[in-house]
Each structure stands twice: as C-alpha cells, then as structure tokens.
Design a protein around this motif. Structure first.
Motif, PDB file in Angstrom:
ATOM      1  N   LEU A 140       3.117  13.303  13.672  1.00 35.38           N
ATOM      2  CA  LEU A 140       3.914  12.107  13.913  1.00 35.38           C
ATOM      3  C   LEU A 140       4.159  11.975  15.410  1.00 35.38           C
ATOM      4  CD1 LEU A 140       6.936  10.751  11.966  1.00 35.38           C
ATOM      5  CD2 LEU A 140       7.163  11.124  14.421  1.00 35.38           C
ATOM      6  N   ALA A 141       3.967  10.775  15.923  1.00 32.59           N
ATOM      7  CA  ALA A 141       4.255  10.505  17.330  1.00 32.59           C
ATOM      8  C   ALA A 141       4.831   9.106  17.454  1.00 32.59           C
ATOM      9  CB  ALA A 141       2.995  10.642  18.180  1.00 32.59           C
ATOM     10  N   GLY A 142       5.755   8.952  18.369  1.00 33.56           N
ATOM     11  CA  GLY A 142       6.361   7.640  18.569  1.00 33.56           C
ATOM     12  C   GLY A 142       7.378   7.683  19.685  1.00 33.56           C
ATOM     13  N   PHE A 143       8.042   6.561  19.872  1.00 36.03           N
ATOM     14  CA  PHE A 143       9.091   6.479  20.883  1.00 36.03           C
ATOM     15  C   PHE A 143      10.072   5.392  20.494  1.00 36.03           C
ATOM     16  CE2 PHE A 143       6.408   3.011  22.136  1.00 36.03           C
ATOM     17  CZ  PHE A 143       7.257   2.087  22.738  1.00 36.03           C
ATOM     18  N   LYS A 144      11.243   5.439  21.134  1.00 36.38           N
ATOM     19  CA  LYS A 144      12.205   4.356  20.983  1.00 36.38           C
ATOM     20  C   LYS A 144      12.714   3.952  22.350  1.00 36.38           C
ATOM     21  CE  LYS A 144      16.463   7.020  20.219  1.00 36.38           C
ATOM     22  NZ  LYS A 144      17.588   7.291  19.272  1.00 36.38           N
ATOM     23  N   PRO A 167      10.633   9.634  23.718  1.00 38.36           N
ATOM     24  CA  PRO A 167       9.532   9.984  22.818  1.00 38.36           C
ATOM     25  C   PRO A 167       9.905  11.005  21.748  1.00 38.36           C
ATOM     26  CG  PRO A 167       9.325  11.184  24.860  1.00 38.36           C
ATOM     27  CD  PRO A 167      10.543  10.298  25.012  1.00 38.36           C
ATOM     28  N   GLN A 168       9.079  11.051  20.718  1.00 38.44           N
ATOM     29  CA  GLN A 168       9.175  12.060  19.668  1.00 38.44           C
ATOM     30  C   GLN A 168       7.769  12.439  19.238  1.00 38.44           C
ATOM     31  OE1 GLN A 168      10.776  10.767  15.905  1.00 38.44           O
ATOM     32  NE2 GLN A 168      10.962  12.813  15.076  1.00 38.44           N
ATOM     33  N   ILE A 169       7.555  13.730  19.000  1.00 37.17           N
ATOM     34  CA  ILE A 169       6.302  14.207  18.434  1.00 37.17           C
ATOM     35  C   ILE A 169       6.629  15.312  17.446  1.00 37.17           C
ATOM     36  CG2 ILE A 169       5.909  15.849  20.338  1.00 37.17           C
ATOM     37  CD1 ILE A 169       2.882  15.316  19.903  1.00 37.17           C
ATOM     38  N   GLY A 170       5.972  15.287  16.313  1.00 36.54           N
ATOM     39  CA  GLY A 170       6.248  16.283  15.286  1.00 36.54           C
ATOM     40  C   GLY A 170       5.047  16.505  14.402  1.00 36.54           C
ATOM     41  N   GLY A 171       5.115  17.539  13.591  1.00 37.03           N
ATOM     42  CA  GLY A 171       4.024  17.850  12.688  1.00 37.03           C
ATOM     43  C   GLY A 171       4.512  18.595  11.464  1.00 37.03           C
ATOM     44  N   ARG A 172       3.721  18.491  10.401  1.00 35.57           N
ATOM     45  CA  ARG A 172       4.038  19.160   9.139  1.00 35.57           C
ATOM     46  C   ARG A 172       2.754  19.731   8.556  1.00 35.57           C
ATOM     47  NH1 ARG A 172       5.630  14.975   6.444  1.00 35.57           N
ATOM     48  NH2 ARG A 172       3.809  14.808   5.073  1.00 35.57           N
ATOM     49  N   TRP A 173       2.804  20.998   8.149  1.00 31.97           N
ATOM     50  CA  TRP A 173       1.649  21.662   7.536  1.00 31.97           C
ATOM     51  C   TRP A 173       2.045  22.109   6.137  1.00 31.97           C
ATOM     52  CZ3 TRP A 173       0.014  27.348   8.760  1.00 31.97           C
ATOM     53  CH2 TRP A 173      -1.101  27.684   7.971  1.00 31.97           C
ATOM     54  N   ASP A 174       1.400  21.536   5.135  1.00 34.84           N
ATOM     55  CA  ASP A 174       1.633  21.940   3.762  1.00 34.84           C
ATOM     56  C   ASP A 174       0.772  23.169   3.483  1.00 34.84           C
ATOM     57  OD1 ASP A 174       3.376  19.808   3.306  1.00 34.84           O
ATOM     58  OD2 ASP A 174       1.718  18.469   2.843  1.00 34.84           O
ATOM     59  N   ILE A 175       1.338  24.330   3.721  1.00 36.64           N
ATOM     60  CA  ILE A 175       0.590  25.571   3.589  1.00 36.64           C
ATOM     61  C   ILE A 175       0.129  25.761   2.156  1.00 36.64           C
ATOM     62  CG2 ILE A 175       0.720  28.063   3.941  1.00 36.64           C
ATOM     63  CD1 ILE A 175       3.082  27.450   5.898  1.00 36.64           C
ATOM     64  N   THR A 176       1.036  25.537   1.234  1.00 31.42           N
ATOM     65  CA  THR A 176       0.719  25.471  -0.187  1.00 31.42           C
ATOM     66  C   THR A 176       1.501  24.293  -0.751  1.00 31.42           C
ATOM     67  OG1 THR A 176       2.566  26.839  -0.953  1.00 31.42           O
ATOM     68  CG2 THR A 176       0.573  28.004  -0.206  1.00 31.42           C
ATOM     69  N   PHE A 195       7.381  21.194  12.864  1.00 31.62           N
ATOM     70  CA  PHE A 195       7.904  21.275  14.223  1.00 31.62           C
ATOM     71  C   PHE A 195       8.247  19.871  14.684  1.00 31.62           C
ATOM     72  CE2 PHE A 195       3.651  19.943  15.328  1.00 31.62           C
ATOM     73  CZ  PHE A 195       3.809  19.235  16.521  1.00 31.62           C
ATOM     74  N   ASN A 196       9.125  19.770  15.671  1.00 31.63           N
ATOM     75  CA  ASN A 196       9.509  18.461  16.179  1.00 31.63           C
ATOM     76  C   ASN A 196      10.063  18.617  17.591  1.00 31.63           C
ATOM     77  OD1 ASN A 196       9.969  15.540  15.152  1.00 31.63           O
ATOM     78  ND2 ASN A 196      11.858  16.006  16.261  1.00 31.63           N
ATOM     79  N   VAL A 197       9.711  17.675  18.452  1.00 31.97           N
ATOM     80  CA  VAL A 197      10.265  17.584  19.798  1.00 31.97           C
ATOM     81  C   VAL A 197      10.700  16.144  19.998  1.00 31.97           C
ATOM     82  CG1 VAL A 197       9.887  17.899  22.270  1.00 31.97           C
ATOM     83  CG2 VAL A 197       8.693  19.375  20.625  1.00 31.97           C
ATOM     84  N   GLN A 198      11.937  15.941  20.426  1.00 32.35           N
ATOM     85  CA  GLN A 198      12.441  14.573  20.551  1.00 32.35           C
ATOM     86  C   GLN A 198      13.452  14.471  21.686  1.00 32.35           C
ATOM     87  OE1 GLN A 198      13.507  12.747  16.863  1.00 32.35           O
ATOM     88  NE2 GLN A 198      14.708  11.126  17.790  1.00 32.35           N
ATOM     89  N   LYS A 199      13.380  13.369  22.409  1.00 28.04           N
ATOM     90  CA  LYS A 199      14.339  13.077  23.460  1.00 28.04           C
ATOM     91  C   LYS A 199      15.273  11.972  22.988  1.00 28.04           C
ATOM     92  CE  LYS A 199      14.828  12.018  28.404  1.00 28.04           C
ATOM     93  NZ  LYS A 199      14.141  11.778  29.695  1.00 28.04           N
TER      94      LYS A 199
END
Length: 796
Positions: free
Chosen positions: A477-481, A519-528, A535-539
C-alpha cells in the motif's frame, strides 16, 4: 502493586505466545472495516449466547489495527464510553473519575506516548475533533452515540487510514461505528441500577425491514448517578435514530443524535513540597450552602492551612449536542463505489465553577471592573462568585470517498471539507447569599464578560492511495494525504487592561497551515491462511488548535506581537511512525487448549516540533484564567515500544487474554522558560506509563459467564524534568452474566442479567496525573471506590 505483576502475567502469557511465535503470527479471520448492512435479531441473540470473545480482533490492514466488538464493550459495563472500553487493549492508558468513563474534565488518555488530543476520532467517518475538554471542534464519542448503539470500535494505535477526517491524528485513530437496524421488528429494554443511586434506562425500537430495503431504529437513554465523593449529579438524556435504505444502486444512511449531558467536575489535589494539606479528594460542598458560607472568612478567604487545596462550592460541565449525517454509497459497478457524506454538528456548552472570591488573584481581577468597591457585596454577599466558560460550535462538512479496482490495484481517493464556527466566552456572575444558584441551571446576567472569542476555521484534506496485490499472498500500500487549515480568530470582547496578567489585548488574525505531502507506505504478507506479517510507515501532522482565550492555541497568547511572531516562526507538530508486526489465529487440538490468537507489534516514532504551553507560574490550573502561557516549539521526542497480546481458548468454557505493553518516550531537547534552561533532554514523557498489562479471564458454566479483568498501569512521571512521579496501580473488575429463563418465552425473549463490580479490591491511589509544570508540582485525581451495578435486559 509493582512490576512483579507484569513479570507474573508475562509468564502466564509465555507458553501461548511461544506457540504463536512458532507459527510466526498474524491474520485473524478476515473482517471488513464497517459493520454489515443489516443485522438480524437472531444474530444479536446468537452474539449474546455465542462463544467466548477474543477481546480484540486484528483487522487485515498494513498496520497495527484491532477491533473491539459491541459484546465485549458491554461486558465491561453496560453503557460504557467506547474510549474507556479500549483500556483492555495493549498500549492504551485510560483514566477518568466515573465507572462509565463519561466525565471529560478529568479524562486522561495515552496511546504509545501520545495524549488524547494528539489522536484522531470519528463516528461512521464523521470527525469528532480532538476531544479537548475546552469544546471547540467536536464532541466525545459517548455524546455522539449512545453506548448501547455502538457496533464496534477500531483502534489504529500507530497511524490511521489516510482518509480519516482528523486534523489531530499524530498518534493513531479511534473509529467508532454505529450498529445497524435489525432485520426483524424488535423492542430492546435495558435497566441498570447500582452504587451511588445509579439508574440507567435504555430503550430501542427497531422497525425491521419494512419494504424496498428500508429499516430503521430509534433509541432513548436516561442516565443518573451521584458522584462518589460529594453530592454531584452526573448523567443526562440521549436520543439516537438511524435509517438505512438498501437499493439496487447503493445504500442510503441517515443518522441523528441528540445529547444533553451534565457531568460534575472534580477538583484535583495539588501535590508539591509546599502544600502541607494534600487531601485524597477535594469534594464540593453543594448543596450545603450554609457550610459553604461558614467555610470562608469575612472577606471571602479560604482556610490558610489548606493552601491551594481549598474547596469550591460546585462545578460542572453542561453539554447539549445535535449531530446528524446523510451518506450515500453508490455502487457504480461491481468494482467501483463512490460514497458521499454530509454532516452537521451544533453544540451549546458551558463549564461552571462557583468558588471563593478571595483566592487565585481574583481580588485583583475584580478590582479592575469594580475599583474601590466592596467585592463581597458586589458578588451577592456570599463570598462566592460563579465563573463560566460558555462554548458554541456550529460546524458542517462533506466527505467523499471513491474506490475502484483495476486488476490487482485497489485505488482510493478521498476528500474532506469542514467549516467550523466556534466561540468561547469567559463570564462571571454573582452568587446571591439569599438566593444561591444551582450548578444545574445556566446562570444569567453576568457582572463581567472577561473575554469572548469567535474563530472561523476551514479545513480541507485530500488523499490518494493504491493497494497493490503483488501476488496472492503479498499486498503493498502506498499513498499520501494533504492537510490544509485556514483559521481566523477574533475577540469581540477584549479583557480590560489588567484583567489578564501581562496582556493588554488578546491577539486577532488568521493563520493558514498547509502540508501537501504526508506519505504512507505499508505491506502485508499472508504467510499462511492463519498467519500474517505487516509493516507500515506514515507521516502525520497536527494542525494548530483553534481555540481562543485558553489552552495550547495561538489565539491564547498574551499579545498581538506574540501571535505575529508565532505565526512567522512556529511549525505544526509532525510525527513519523514506523511499525511492524505479526498476527496469528489458529485452531488447535492440544488437549484442553483449542485455539489461540494474538498480535505482536513493534514501533518507533519520531515526533518533531513539539508544542509546549510554557506557564509563567508554577500553579498548574488557575480559576482566574489569566497568566497566559507562552506557546512555542520545544524540540522532538523519540519513542520505541512493543505490544504483545494473545488469547488462549479452552473450548467454549474458558479463555485467557493477556496484553503486555512497553513504551519508552523521551524528549530529545531542553527548552527555555524565559532565560532559564529547563533540563528535559533524555527525560521521559510524563503521564504516559512505561509498562502496562491487561488481563481478561472468562469462564462459562452452563448459561452463566464470569469475567475477571485486571488492569496494571506502571509508574508515571508527573513533571517534564521527571523529578516527581506517581506510583503504579492494579485494579480489578468482575462481571457475571446469564439468562433469565423464567422470563423467556412468549412475547419476552433474550431476557438476561449482568452484574458488574468495579475496583473489586477497593484499592486507593492516584488514578490519573495532571502534568503542567517542569518540576516541583503536579495534580492528581483519586481512584474511585468499589462500585456495583445490576443490569436487566430483554427483547420484545
């Protein structure tokens, strides 16, 4: 209670947590962000009699986000404030004087080192402001909706959705969602009675589906309780109504809320080496007016031995709110929706305190308006005067959210516009010795209008984001406001020269703040299918407070020159939040242990341009409202922390939930108070505990459920330099609920009872700490005693 409790609870938690860690940890069953369109009566009954809840449910987002259900909220205490219900979640420190969490004047909320006014709040997407006690841009969740009508609450403890309508969400968001109308016609009745003359009556009528996709409900509640340490009345009346039309092309939702509440304010106890008298409580004397008159000297002075911990006659907060919205979710096609929502909020509020005229610089203030006169005689010969802060909010807004799916991309664009016109007037009234006033009536005919502010504020926020399904098990996921605020403040009533120390006129003018790229950037891993990493990073940015005459606001500075300098040099607070975690939910066949679910979240926050209200006096709170503080940027804060939570299920009979939190928030910089350097670099953020532990044990025997809740809050520093602190505490509460089979049948269904006991061990201590000084002094509010409540409920 000490830190040994945390070690013991962590030991209890360790085996389930190790099992969870072996599977990595992530992803509970998939859930959506908002409640289903229409509930059914059978679903409501099933929820009441269903399996033991997990206390928290992690959402499938790229950041730490957990959901608290209506059922789990109401188990804590029927009618509970949604914010107070969150205190069972990891990383949340919540305190207030009453069991429901309704009292806003002494409310304290910290999440990951951020205070309550640095978070974002919404109801069904509608912004609720920053929750400051001084009303100016919103209303509390418990006034926006009756507790029994809440469907769920979602806490995003690091950073919220980009589209969240808030100008204050530095440290996360709290989204409250209203429940939807039932599919079948139903009348729900609920009555609570208990300690200190409690009576809470809730009635809700659901129409059921009445053709063409229409359904609705209307509810009313009347709540009364006496304050535990004095004769103060708290509670009020609320009405909610909701209508839904599910059509072929979309869904129309209409919502209305009315709230008329009165909460008695508490006087906190001043703690310092110079205060020889430090009582556990500072109760008001109302309605014993003769006691109040005898308490004062002939000139209206308080007993010298009591110092700053003198007693007032009465104080309360009165709030009347109207909130409504209309929302249409248009299904353009199978992959595209466009939601538009308009809302309106009107608030008429007043904070009232009747106190002695001979304290806290009041003689000097009154002499400005009545020079050479007998002040006791001017104010009604009682020795008391009534001070009010009279609030008004008139705000409206528009929310628009466009979502579409293009291949592996889910695109979203949102807009939020709000226009808010707010005011705050400080007035003083006589308290007639022959006709003393009541705290429950609005005073009239003021002798003094000390100041009056009018602020016009316009907010615009837009956001864009792309959620890209890189492969079936990986999402990025990536985006901004962008956040824009245009505020103009005026003072139709300026204080007379000398009415506010160090000020000849309060500042007027406009301040525009614009941050185009957050900005915001994040990710999701469905391991099972059961385990998930994220993870997520956001200002984020917190816009300047738009309140006139008090608080951490540019329009509360002492002069036009100070305002102009602030406008040129000050920067809004910003934060960058980094978080990563694991979630897991597993069905097991390990003997008695049948399932386990939980979440681990590690975070780091860089908080910059912290704004501090530097007080020119060591007195934290002042009745006079003068001695205006300096508001300035004082540096940055670094935060590191971890939240661990898990629920172990032993069939349908027993579950054990435990959440352990560690938070280390430290100031990076010293700051100047005049010419003196205040040594805060490396000091911990006061008011926010380093260690917390929450435990919920639930046992079901036949049709009876027993729930024991433990809440440990570690030591908290009480000053910016950490020279003073308050001790840790551990509180327990008990809930017992079950069916009433002798009532069920015929036209009565789902009849049940709930017994709740708060502060089960009847502990004493400092519940919340009021921080307002660099060193030497702080204020506290006490832990309320054990209280018990019985609730009877049924559907018809």
């Amino acid at each position: 209670m000490n830190k040994k409790f945390s070690v013991v609870c962590f030991a209890v938690l360790s085996l389930p947590m190790l099992a969870m860690a072996a599977n990595v940890a992530a992803a509970v069953a998939e859930m959506v962000d908002t409640p289903a369109a229409v509930e059914t009566a059978s679903e409501a009954e099933a929820a009441a009699a269903g399996p033991i809840a997990t206390v928290e449910v992690a959402t499938r987002k790229t950041r730490s986000s957990v959901d608290l259900s209506k059922s789990d909220m109401q188990k804590i205490l029927p009618g509970i404030n949604p914010l107070k219900a969150l205190q069972t979640l990891p990383g949340v420190s919540f305190q207030t004087a009453d069991p429901w969490g309704n009292n806003e004047q002494n409310l304290s909320l910290f999440i990951h080192g951020f205070s309550g006014s640095q978070l974002g709040y919404t109801l069904d997407g509608v912004p609720l402001g920053d929750q400051q006690y001084g009303n100016y841009n919103g209303l509390s969740p418990q006034r926006a909706i009756t507790s029994e009508n809440v469907g769920s609450v979602i806490l995003s403890s690091g950073a919220g959705d980009l589209s969240t309508a808030s100008t204050s969400n530095l440290g996360g968001t709290i989204e409250t969602f209203s429940s939807n109308p039932l599919a079948n016609q139903n009348i729900a009745v609920q009555q609570t009675v208990g300690s200190y003359k409690t009576s809470r009556t809730f009635v809700r009528y659901d129409t059921g589906n009445f053709g063409d996709g229409n359904s609705a409900y209307i509810s009313a509640v009347h709540h009364e309780q006496k304050a535990w340490d004095f004769n103060g009345r708290q509670g009020g009346d609320q009405v909610n109504a909701k209508f839904i039309n599910n059509g072929n092309n979309g869904k129309l939702t209409l919502y209305f809320a009315y709230s008329d509440k009165i909460e008695p304010n508490e006087d906190s106890t001043v703690r310092s080496a110079t205060e020889k008298y430090q009582p556990y409580t500072r109760p008001f004397m109302y309605p014993n007016f003769q006691q109040a008159v005898n308490y004062l000297s002939a000139t209206g002075g308080t007993p010298a031995a009591e110092g700053n911990n003198y007693r007032n006659y009465y104080s309360d907060a009165q709030r009347t709110d109207y909130l409504t919205y209309a929302k249409y979710d248009w299904n353009i096609n199978d992959s595209t929706t466009w939601s538009n929502q308009i809302y309106y909020h009107n608030d008429d509020g007043v904070g009232v305190v009747a106190g002695p005229i001979g304290v806290a610089g009041l003689p000097a203030l009154f002499a400005v308006y009545f020079p050479g006169q007998n002040l006791k005689q001017v104010f009604g010969n009682s020795g008391y005067a009534t001070r009010t802060t009279e609030y008004a909010i008139n705000r409206s807004g528009w929310l628009s959210n466009f979502k579409t799916e293009l291949g592996d991309h889910n695109l979203q664009a949102s807009l939020w516009f709000e226009h808010n016109r707010s005011s705050a007037y400080r007035r003083w009234y006589a308290l007639d010795v022959n006709n003393p006033s009541s705290p429950y009536d609005r005073p009239s005919n003021p002798l003094i209008t000390q100041y009056g502010s009018e602020i016009d504020n316009k907010v615009a926020q837009l956001s864009l984001q792309d959620e890209w399904r890189v492969r079936p098990d990986v999402t990025l996921l990536a985006g901004f406001k962008s956040s824009l605020q245009f505020a103009d403040g005026q003072f139709p009533v300026q204080p007379k020269n000398g009415a506010i120390a160090g000020s000849t006129a309060l500042p007027v003018g406009n301040i525009d703040t614009k941050k185009w790229f957050l900005p915001q950037i994040g990710g999701r891993w469905d391991i099972t299918a059961q385990d998930q990493a994220f993870f997520n990073v956001q200002k984020n940015m917190r816009q300047f407070v738009t309140y006139g005459g008090g608080g951490a606001s540019p329009w509360s500075l002492s002069s036009q020159a100070a305002f102009d300098l602030f406008k040129q040099t000050a920067r809004p607070e910003t934060s960058i939040t980094y978080e990563a975690g694991l979630r897991s939910s597993h069905q097991l066949n390990w003997g008695a242990l049948s399932a386990i679910d939980g979440q681990v979240n590690v975070y780091h926050v860089d908080f910059k341009d912290r704004l501090l209200q530097i007080s020119p006096t060591s007195v934290i709170s002042s009745i006079i409202g003068g001695n205006l503080a300096v508001l300035t940027n004082v540096g940055s804060v670094k935060t590191n922390g971890i939240d661990l939570s898990a629920t172990a299920h032993f069939g349908r009979t027993f579950s054990l939930y435990n959440a352990l939190s560690y938070n280390d928030s430290k100031y990076d910089d010293n700051y100047l108070n005049g010419t003196a350097t205040v040594q805060t670099a490396g000091k911990k953020v006061p008011g926010s505990p380093e260690w917390m532990n929450k435990t919920v044990a639930t046992l079901t025997v036949a049709d009876t459920e027993f729930q024991l809740i433990g809440d440990y809050v570690g030591k908290r520093y009480a000053t910016f330099t950490n020279d003073l602190s308050v001790k840790s505490y551990f509180l327990m509460s008990l809930g017992v609920s079950g069916k009433l089979p002798f009532l069920n049948g015929g036209w009565v269904k789902n009849a049940r009872y709930r017994l709740n006991v708060t502060n089960l061990a009847n502990r004493e201590g400092d519940l919340n700490v009021v921080v307002g000084a660099a060193s030497g002094t702080y204020n506290t509010f006490p832990i309320a005693p054990r209280q018990g409540f019985l609730t009877l409920m049924a559907d018809f």
